[in-house]
Scaffold this motif. Structure first.
Motif, PDB file in Angstrom:
ATOM      1  N   ALA A  83       0.715  -1.188  -0.073  1.00 27.61           N
ATOM      2  CA  ALA A  83      -0.052  -0.076  -0.044  1.00 27.61           C
ATOM      3  C   ALA A  83       0.868   1.024   0.031  1.00 27.61           C
ATOM      4  O   ALA A  83       0.646   2.304  -0.818  1.00 27.61           O
ATOM      5  CB  ALA A  83      -0.963   0.114   1.170  1.00 27.61           C
ATOM      6  N   VAL A  86       2.639   1.430  -3.510  1.00 29.18           N
ATOM      7  CA  VAL A  86       1.847   1.990  -4.832  1.00 29.18           C
ATOM      8  C   VAL A  86       1.658   3.501  -4.521  1.00 29.18           C
ATOM      9  O   VAL A  86       1.201   4.174  -5.604  1.00 29.18           O
ATOM     10  CB  VAL A  86       0.596   1.074  -4.885  1.00 29.18           C
ATOM     11  N   ARG A  87       1.316   3.803  -3.175  1.00 27.37           N
ATOM     12  CA  ARG A  87       0.886   5.131  -2.988  1.00 27.37           C
ATOM     13  C   ARG A  87       1.855   6.098  -3.411  1.00 27.37           C
ATOM     14  O   ARG A  87       1.691   7.275  -3.859  1.00 27.37           O
ATOM     15  CB  ARG A  87       0.682   5.351  -1.503  1.00 27.37           C
ATOM     16  N   ILE A  91      -0.723   5.321  -7.416  1.00 31.68           N
ATOM     17  CA  ILE A  91      -1.897   4.421  -7.810  1.00 31.68           C
ATOM     18  C   ILE A  91      -2.368   3.525  -6.680  1.00 31.68           C
ATOM     19  O   ILE A  91      -1.934   3.922  -5.343  1.00 31.68           O
ATOM     20  CB  ILE A  91      -1.113   3.372  -9.012  1.00 31.68           C
ATOM     21  N   ALA A  92      -3.234   3.023  -7.013  1.00 30.58           N
ATOM     22  CA  ALA A  92      -3.717   2.204  -5.927  1.00 30.58           C
ATOM     23  C   ALA A  92      -3.492   0.597  -6.103  1.00 30.58           C
ATOM     24  O   ALA A  92      -2.999   0.032  -7.309  1.00 30.58           O
ATOM     25  CB  ALA A  92      -5.143   2.223  -6.030  1.00 30.58           C
ATOM     26  N   LEU A  93      -3.773  -0.230  -5.147  1.00 31.60           N
ATOM     27  CA  LEU A  93      -3.502  -1.574  -4.849  1.00 31.60           C
ATOM     28  C   LEU A  93      -4.241  -2.227  -6.124  1.00 31.60           C
ATOM     29  O   LEU A  93      -3.699  -3.266  -6.784  1.00 31.60           O
ATOM     30  CB  LEU A  93      -3.913  -2.353  -3.558  1.00 31.60           C
ATOM     31  N   ASP A  95      -4.767  -1.313  -9.027  1.00 26.95           N
ATOM     32  CA  ASP A  95      -3.861  -1.105 -10.263  1.00 26.95           C
ATOM     33  C   ASP A  95      -2.971  -2.348 -10.503  1.00 26.95           C
ATOM     34  O   ASP A  95      -2.813  -2.539 -11.835  1.00 26.95           O
ATOM     35  CB  ASP A  95      -3.309   0.346 -10.395  1.00 26.95           C
ATOM     36  N   ARG A 100     -10.920  -4.649 -13.058  1.00 27.14           N
ATOM     37  CA  ARG A 100     -11.842  -4.205 -11.832  1.00 27.14           C
ATOM     38  C   ARG A 100     -13.105  -4.817 -12.187  1.00 27.14           C
ATOM     39  O   ARG A 100     -13.486  -5.077 -13.201  1.00 27.14           O
ATOM     40  CB  ARG A 100     -11.953  -2.767 -11.511  1.00 27.14           C
ATOM     41  N   TYR A 173       3.200  -6.561  -8.578  1.00 27.17           N
ATOM     42  CA  TYR A 173       4.000  -5.423  -8.381  1.00 27.17           C
ATOM     43  C   TYR A 173       5.361  -5.717  -8.659  1.00 27.17           C
ATOM     44  O   TYR A 173       6.138  -4.890  -9.661  1.00 27.17           O
ATOM     45  CB  TYR A 173       4.066  -5.143  -6.602  1.00 27.17           C
TER      46      TYR A 173
END
Length: 262
Positions: A83, A86-87, A91-93, A95, A100, A173
Motif C-alpha cells: 500500500a 503504490v501510494r 496508484i492504488a493496489l 491497479d 476491476r 508489483y
C-alpha cells in the motif's frame, strides 16, 4: 510483450514514466524482493516467542506447525508495505490486478486453460518432492497437527489471503517493475522466480537441509510456471484463482485431520 489485459498504470512503460516524473528511487523495489521471506521469518519468530512466554520447552518446534496461521502476519505486512509502495507512485493496489469489477470475475473463466498450461510445472514440482519423500508427506505438511480452530483457519482463510497477497507481491508489483528497470522480461522472470522460490525456505523454516533444498527446488518449478503464465498473457486474476485451488488442497490436507481427529 504486454498483454491487452494489463491496465496502463501497471505496464513497464507507464512505470518508467512515473518513476522518472516523480523522481522515485528504485531501491524500495529492490529491497522488497526478499521482504516476504523476511516477514515470514518474523512471523514464525513471533509465534515462537509466544510459545516461549507460555512456558514451552521447545517453542520453535511447537510454533512451526502453525505456519498456515502465523504466516497471515507476513501477508498483512506485505499488504501494508505494498500500500505504501503504490501510494508513492500515485496508484492504488487494485491497479496491480489490472482489471476491476465484472471483468475480474470474467477472467476466472480462464482458470481451466491456465491449469492445462501449468501441468508440466506442477508435474516437475511434484516429481521433485516425490523423489525425496516418496509417497509420504513432506515435513512441512506431515508435522502439522492443529486444534480444530487452526484446521478451520487453514481451510477457510489461509488459502485465499495467501494466494491474493503472493500474486500481488511477485506478479502484480515486482515483475513489471523489475522489467521496467532492466528492460528485459526474461531477466525479470528469473529474478522474481528466484526470490519467490527462496521465500519457501521460511514457509515454514525447518532446520533440515534435505527439506530446505527439496522445498526450494519444487517451489522454483511451481512459481516459475506461474511467473511464465503471467508473462504470457498478463492476467493476474486467473493465476490467483489457480494458486488458490492448490493452496486450498494444502489447507484441506492440514485442516481435515485437525477437524475430524485424523
Amino acid at each position: 510483450m504486454i498483454g491487452t489485459e494489463s491496465t496502463a498504470a501497471n505496464t513497464p512503460a507507464a512505470i518508467r514514466t512515473r518513476f522518472t516524473a516523480r523522481g522515485l528511487s528504485w531501491w524500495p523495489v529492490v529491497l522488497f524482493l526478499p521482504a516476504r521471506m523476511l516477514f515470514s521469518f518474523f512471523a514464525q519468530g513471533l509465534f515462537t516467542a509466544l510459545f516461549a512466554a507460555l512456558g514451552s520447552a521447545q517453542p520453535w518446534q511447537q510454533a512451526t506447525p502453525w505456519w498456515t496461521v502465523y504466516l497471515t502476519i507476513a501477508d498483512i505486512l506485505c499488504l501494508v508495505t505494498l500500500a505504501w509502495l503504490v501510494r508513492r507512485e500515485g496508484i492504488a493496489l487494485v491497479d496491480l490486478i489490472g482489471v476491476r469489477g465484472k471483468l475480474a470475475f470474467k477472467q476466472l473463466a480462464w482458470i481451466p486453460v491456465y491449469l492445462l498450461v501449468f501441468i508440466p510445472a506442477l508435474a516437475l514440482a511434484s516429481g521433485i518432492t516425490q523423489l525425496v519423500y516418496g509417497p509420504t508427506l513432506p515435513p512441512y505438511l506431515a508435522m502439522v497437527k492443529l486444534p480444530p480452530i487452526g484446521g478451520l483457519y487453514s481451510i477457510l482463510v489461509w488459502p485465499l489471503i495467501w494466494s491474493v497477497t503472493e500474486e500481488l507481491v511477485y506478479l502484480g508489483y515486482l515483475l513489471p517493475r523489475i522489467e521496467a528497470r532492466t528492460g528485459k522480461t526474461w531477466l525479470a522472470v528469473l529474478i522474481v522466480t528466484f526470490f519467490w522460490g527462496m521465500q519457501h525456505i521460511a514457509n515454514p523454516f525447518i532446520a533440515d537441509w534435505v527439506h530446505i533444498i527439496s522445498r526450494v527446488l519444487a517451489a522454483f518449478a511451481a512459481v516459475g510456471g506461474l511467473t511464465l503464465l503471467f508473462a504470457w498473457r498478463r492476467r493476474l486474476v486467473p493465476i490467483m484463482g489457480l494458486h488458490y485451488l492448490f493452496n486450498l488442497s494444502t489447507g484441506l490436507i492440514i485442516g481435515i485431520p485437525s477437524l475430524f481427529g485424523g
